[in-house]
Design a protein around this motif. Sequence first.
Motif, PDB file in Angstrom:
ATOM      1  N   UNK A 137       0.847  -1.411   0.244  1.00  0.00           N
ATOM      2  CA  UNK A 137       0.338  -0.180   0.204  1.00  0.00           C
ATOM      3  C   UNK A 137       1.167   1.123   0.116  1.00  0.00           C
ATOM      4  N   UNK A 138       2.095   1.181   0.844  1.00  0.00           N
ATOM      5  CA  UNK A 138       3.142   2.269   0.506  1.00  0.00           C
ATOM      6  C   UNK A 138       3.502   2.683  -0.189  1.00  0.00           C
ATOM      7  N   UNK A 139       4.204   1.014  -1.460  1.00  0.00           N
ATOM      8  CA  UNK A 139       4.309   1.556  -2.300  1.00  0.00           C
ATOM      9  C   UNK A 139       3.934   1.933  -4.122  1.00  0.00           C
ATOM     10  N   UNK A 140       2.643   1.416  -4.214  1.00  0.00           N
ATOM     11  CA  UNK A 140       1.802   0.494  -5.234  1.00  0.00           C
ATOM     12  C   UNK A 140       1.112   2.523  -5.343  1.00  0.00           C
ATOM     13  N   UNK A 141       0.786   2.338  -6.617  1.00  0.00           N
ATOM     14  CA  UNK A 141       1.133   3.933  -7.586  1.00  0.00           C
ATOM     15  C   UNK A 141      -0.637   4.343  -7.823  1.00  0.00           C
ATOM     16  N   UNK A 142      -1.814   4.664  -7.698  1.00  0.00           N
ATOM     17  CA  UNK A 142      -2.715   4.539  -7.945  1.00  0.00           C
ATOM     18  C   UNK A 142      -3.231   5.919  -8.908  1.00  0.00           C
ATOM     19  N   UNK A 159       6.299  -5.528 -10.985  1.00  0.00           N
ATOM     20  CA  UNK A 159       5.719  -5.226 -10.768  1.00  0.00           C
ATOM     21  C   UNK A 159       4.978  -4.012 -10.046  1.00  0.00           C
ATOM     22  N   UNK A 160       5.551  -3.083  -9.571  1.00  0.00           N
ATOM     23  CA  UNK A 160       5.412  -2.097  -8.924  1.00  0.00           C
ATOM     24  C   UNK A 160       6.084  -0.595  -9.570  1.00  0.00           C
ATOM     25  N   UNK A 184      -9.456   0.709  -6.298  1.00  0.00           N
ATOM     26  CA  UNK A 184      -8.789   2.274  -5.250  1.00  0.00           C
ATOM     27  C   UNK A 184      -7.723   1.605  -3.859  1.00  0.00           C
ATOM     28  N   UNK A 185      -7.468   0.049  -4.708  1.00  0.00           N
ATOM     29  CA  UNK A 185      -6.105  -0.617  -3.885  1.00  0.00           C
ATOM     30  C   UNK A 185      -5.010  -0.876  -4.781  1.00  0.00           C
ATOM     31  N   UNK A 186      -4.440  -1.491  -3.699  1.00  0.00           N
ATOM     32  CA  UNK A 186      -3.334  -0.938  -4.536  1.00  0.00           C
ATOM     33  C   UNK A 186      -2.982  -2.403  -5.365  1.00  0.00           C
ATOM     34  N   UNK A 187      -3.573  -4.235  -4.967  1.00  0.00           N
ATOM     35  CA  UNK A 187      -3.317  -4.746  -6.295  1.00  0.00           C
ATOM     36  C   UNK A 187      -4.289  -4.552  -7.669  1.00  0.00           C
ATOM     37  N   UNK A 188      -4.927  -3.381  -7.318  1.00  0.00           N
ATOM     38  CA  UNK A 188      -5.141  -3.169  -8.866  1.00  0.00           C
ATOM     39  C   UNK A 188      -4.135  -2.188 -10.042  1.00  0.00           C
ATOM     40  N   UNK A 189      -3.204  -2.464  -9.893  1.00  0.00           N
ATOM     41  CA  UNK A 189      -1.573  -1.690 -10.355  1.00  0.00           C
ATOM     42  C   UNK A 189      -0.801  -2.633 -10.718  1.00  0.00           C
TER      43      UNK A 189
END
Length: 263
Positions: free
Chosen positions: A58-63, A138-139, A157-162
Amino acid sequence: MIASVAIAALLLGAPVPDLALPAPASPLEVYRLKLSVDVPVIVGGGVATLAARFFLKDRIARITCPCDPGRLNFIDRGSVGNRDHTANIVSDVTVALAIAAPPILDLLDIGLGRAFGEDFVVFAETLMVNSTLEQVVNFATARPRPRTYANDPAYLTVADGYLSFYSGHAAYGFAALSVASATVRLRYGEQVWPWVVTGVVGGSIAVERVLAGSHFPTDVAAGALVGTALGIGIPWLHARPQMKQLSILPADGGRGLALAGTF
């Protein structure tokens, strides 16, 4: 044969000869390990994966969405809107079997011993290198998934979606099956059927991930290529020297030289 000789001796009244059963042949050891490198790679890969997926995601993902599907390439555009729940479950089960089956079948084939231990270390190292590389890509790319492009609230709106590029399921499936195929090739010389299984099972995982709306076709294609490359390359790096001999021979017709090898 030994039993027949013993029975014949008894029938003729002769003393039964002392015939010892031949010792079973040890399974061929095809890999050479360097545990001072292999163990840190395996442990480091596991720690990196756990940290990225469970503690830092959740900290490093970009939405970045809502996004316009019209900006996608023509190959991937048709995947937006896919959401086959059954395909999603089947892909999870298939990749789990693709990872679990090779070491189990290897153990049943050659038994618990040094050869199996070497096989397992190479298998685990391949998966952990694949997993570490997957997290980095991925990230770094932060590509939205097809269902994220479709504004699915479970992804938007969640990290896994990106984390769409590249497909971890496809990479894991092809990596696990490729390293198993490479091991079978080194030990028994099989060159066809293991790779047919790899292509069929790995390809099914790729198709299932696209139908589920979790990945684009280019995501699974990239995952398949990375997984296969690691599943061939890492066993090759560990193969004993006699298993990967290279020779420079005269080319057919005597014109020039040719590089020949076995793996």
